[in-house]
Design a protein around this motif. Structure first.
Motif, PDB file in Angstrom:
ATOM      1  N   ARG A   1     103.283  24.105  40.255  1.00  0.00           N
ATOM      2  CA  ARG A   1     104.016  24.412  41.506  1.00  0.00           C
ATOM      3  C   ARG A   1     105.622  24.380  41.175  1.00  0.00           C
ATOM      4  O   ARG A   1     106.271  24.737  41.731  1.00  0.00           O
TER       5      ARG A   1
ATOM      6  N   ARG B   1      98.105  21.132  38.975  1.00  0.00           N
ATOM      7  CA  ARG B   1      98.657  22.200  40.181  1.00  0.00           C
ATOM      8  C   ARG B   1     100.316  21.648  40.267  1.00  0.00           C
ATOM      9  O   ARG B   1     101.115  22.735  40.558  1.00  0.00           O
ATOM     10  N   ASP B   2     100.580  20.682  40.373  1.00  0.00           N
ATOM     11  CA  ASP B   2     101.934  19.955  40.322  1.00  0.00           C
ATOM     12  C   ASP B   2     102.957  20.623  39.580  1.00  0.00           C
ATOM     13  O   ASP B   2     104.024  20.978  39.793  1.00  0.00           O
TER      14      ASP B   2
ATOM     15  N   GLU C   1     104.863  29.217  43.167  1.00  0.00           N
ATOM     16  CA  GLU C   1     103.963  28.876  44.450  1.00  0.00           C
ATOM     17  C   GLU C   1     102.501  29.252  44.408  1.00  0.00           C
ATOM     18  O   GLU C   1     102.163  30.372  44.086  1.00  0.00           O
TER      19      GLU C   1
END
Length: 80
Positions: free
Chosen positions: A25, A21-22, A29
C-alpha cells in the motif's frame, strides 16, 4: 494447516499478510477483489493496474475444511 515445526519458533519469522499489504500500500492502492478461486486466498486488486494479489494467511485465518490445496514447507516437506 502448517504441520508441526520444532526447528524454530514461527512467531520469530512471521511476516503477516497485513504487514505485506501495508508494504504494498505504500506504492499501490489495494482494493478487496470480488473474485474467488475456491481456495484459501483472499484477493486484492491494485487500482492502478490489472494486478491481482492473493494472500493466504494460515496463522490469522485458518483454512476452511474444504480446502483442496497442498503446502510445501521451505524445507521441502509436503503438508496435506
Amino acid at each position: 494447516p502448517l504441520g508441526e515445526i520444532s526447528e524454530h519458533d514461527r512467531g520469530l519469522a512471521l511476516c503477516t499478510s497485513e504487514e505485506v499489504r501495508d508494504i504494498i500500500r505504500k506504492h499501490h492502492e489495494l482494493v478487496p477483489a470480488t473474485e474467488d478461486s475456491g481456495g484459501p486466498a483472499r484477493y486484492y486488486r491494485m487500482e492502478d493496474s490489472e494486478t491481482r494479489v492473493g494472500f493466504i494467511s494460515p496463522h490469522s485465518h485458518n483454512f476452511c475444511s474444504t480446502c483442496n490445496r497442498v503446502r510445501v514447507t521451505v524445507e521441502g516437506r509436503l503438508l496435506l
